[in-house]
Enzyme design. Structure first.
Site, PDB file in Angstrom:
ATOM      1  N   ILE A   1       1.901  -0.485   2.578  1.00 43.84           N
ATOM      2  CA  ILE A   1       2.027   0.084   3.913  1.00 43.84           C
ATOM      3  C   ILE A   1       1.947   1.600   3.776  1.00 43.84           C
ATOM      4  O   ILE A   1       2.665   2.199   2.972  1.00 43.84           O
ATOM      5  CB  ILE A   1       3.362  -0.316   4.578  1.00 43.84           C
ATOM      6  CG1 ILE A   1       3.527  -1.846   4.581  1.00 43.84           C
ATOM      7  CG2 ILE A   1       3.429   0.244   5.992  1.00 43.84           C
ATOM      8  CD1 ILE A   1       2.460  -2.608   5.336  1.00 43.84           C
ATOM      9  N   LYS A   2       1.065   2.209   4.566  1.00 50.07           N
ATOM     10  CA  LYS A   2       0.887   3.657   4.498  1.00 50.07           C
ATOM     11  C   LYS A   2       1.862   4.347   5.453  1.00 50.07           C
ATOM     12  O   LYS A   2       1.916   4.024   6.637  1.00 50.07           O
ATOM     13  CB  LYS A   2      -0.552   4.036   4.860  1.00 50.07           C
ATOM     14  CG  LYS A   2      -1.571   3.567   3.838  1.00 50.07           C
ATOM     15  CD  LYS A   2      -2.995   3.861   4.269  1.00 50.07           C
ATOM     16  CE  LYS A   2      -3.431   5.245   3.906  1.00 50.07           C
ATOM     17  NZ  LYS A   2      -4.889   5.442   4.143  1.00 50.07           N
ATOM     18  N   ILE A   3       2.623   5.293   4.902  1.00 50.56           N
ATOM     19  CA  ILE A   3       3.558   6.102   5.680  1.00 50.56           C
ATOM     20  C   ILE A   3       3.238   7.567   5.411  1.00 50.56           C
ATOM     21  O   ILE A   3       3.135   7.978   4.249  1.00 50.56           O
ATOM     22  CB  ILE A   3       5.020   5.800   5.294  1.00 50.56           C
ATOM     23  CG1 ILE A   3       5.385   4.356   5.672  1.00 50.56           C
ATOM     24  CG2 ILE A   3       5.985   6.782   5.959  1.00 50.56           C
ATOM     25  CD1 ILE A   3       6.786   3.940   5.276  1.00 50.56           C
TER      26      ILE A   3
END
Length: 368
Positions: free
Chosen positions: A138-140
């Site tokens: 998941i890209k944050i």
């Protein structure tokens, strides 16, 4: 027969990921071919990539209509489309993931949440559960509000791709968030041996912003050098922190380093080589996520050799010179971070509008 140059990069310790994803690439067998022939080891996506994919293809139209018929709103429809693509791509990389901690595909939280810690955490966990694959990330974004979200999601056992990272100060905060998240998880009695994370430095955008300032200040000879210098310094920070006593304690419990990933490595200045940022930053335990055109260019033009720790004296001189002529990299990185969020918000909004338009199309939905 000449060894494939992309595969040679892996032999030097660097994984090449593709900064592109669409349904046709997956369904046509082209992705499988890239994995087998080029040794491709992962993929990344972002709102701009998905906007181009959905706008430029009819492959999503039927699913959009089906989801609309189920009264899903446009944002929910987008994430259903994205989850389908990410799952299918992740399955293509499953054999790589089974052998080693690689073969990841990344999906980004909404760019609208970049400055909201709690909502970022909530959506990251929801997407992780929906994706239901061990080899996804998941890209944050590495905003001030993103840092505590990174720590919390790591502590919850998610794989995190930290994105929109431009500065060395912020990078050290990102690494601390990763290590703190692992420590929080250990304190809660949870395992840490299956968690992976990368810190994604966006490179060409640094030079796009800095180079005109260098020219204006009479230092055109430094054009195209600043982003590479920043990346090389980041790698030294990486080596120092991930050989520290703090990390070695976690490593003894199964933790793996948070690898650095070079992003935005397609050149934007036509006077530069198309493979400039790939050639300069080859080194062990790193990742380079490249656009399709850069991958093709490197396959044809590349000269694989480990260069990430070359010319460190020049790197220090570049940094000192920037300070002398009054270019503040902390200010530059903050500007790039703000602009980066806006650059993802725009295609994200356009994507939702395209979905709205496609919902209205009269497409026959085949009966099952």
């Amino acid at each position: 027969m000449e060894t494939n140059k992309i595969k040679q990069l892996h032999e030097l310790g660097q994984s090449i990921w593709l900064d592109f994803l669409d349904r046709n690439l997956i369904n046509s067998g082209q992705l499988k071919k890239l994995i087998e022939q080029d040794g491709l080891r992962g993929m990344t996506s972002n709102p701009a990539i998905f906007e181009k994919a959905v706008t430029g293809s009819t492959a999503y139209d039927t699913q959009i209509r089906e989801l609309a018929a189920a009264h899903q709103n446009n944002e929910a429809i987008f994430y259903e489309l994205a989850v389908t693509d990410i799952q299918n791509a992740a399955d293509q990389f499953e054999a790589i993931f089974a052998r080693e901690l690689d073969g990841f595909v990344s999906l980004e939280v909404s760019p609208r949440l970049a400055n909201d810690t709690n909502k970022t955490i909530k959506q990251a966990v929801e997407l992780w559960r929906k994706l239901d694959r061990e080899n996804v990330m998941i890209k944050i974004p590495a905003t001030a509000e993103g840092i505590p979200a990174i720590r919390k999601t790591i502590s919850e056992g998610l794989n995190i791709n930290v994105t929109l990272l431009f500065g060395l100060e912020r990078y050290q905060q990102v690494v601390d968030a990763y290590l703190s998240g692992l420590e929080d998880r250990v304190a809660a009695g949870q395992p840490i041996d299956q968690i992976a994370s990368v810190a994604s430095f966006f490179l060409s955008r640094i030079d796009v912003l800095v180079d005109p300032q260098l020219v204006a200040k009479g230092h055109a000879e430094m054009k195209g050098e600043v982003a590479i210098a920043c990346a090389k310094q980041a790698y030294q920070i990486y080596k120092r922190i991930f050989s520290s006593e703090r990390f070695l304690k976690l490593q003894a419990m199964g933790a793996t380093p948070q690898r650095v990933l070079w992003a935005s490595t397609g050149t934007k200045d036509p006077s530069f080589s198309a493979i400039k940022y790939v050639e300069a930053l080859i080194g062990p335990e790193t990742i380079n996520t490249v656009p399709m055109e850069t991958l093709i260019a490197y396959r044809d033009q590349g000269h694989p050799a480990s260069r990430l720790e070359h010319d460190m004296d020049k790197v220090m001189l570049t940094m000192e010179q920037l300070q002398r002529i009054g270019i503040d990299l902390t200010q530059i990185s903050k500007q790039l971070e703000d602009e980066g969020i806006e650059k993802f918000n725009r295609p994200y909004d356009q994507l939702l509008q395209v979905i709205e338009e496609k919902k209205a199309l009269r497409i026959a939905i085949p009966k099952l």
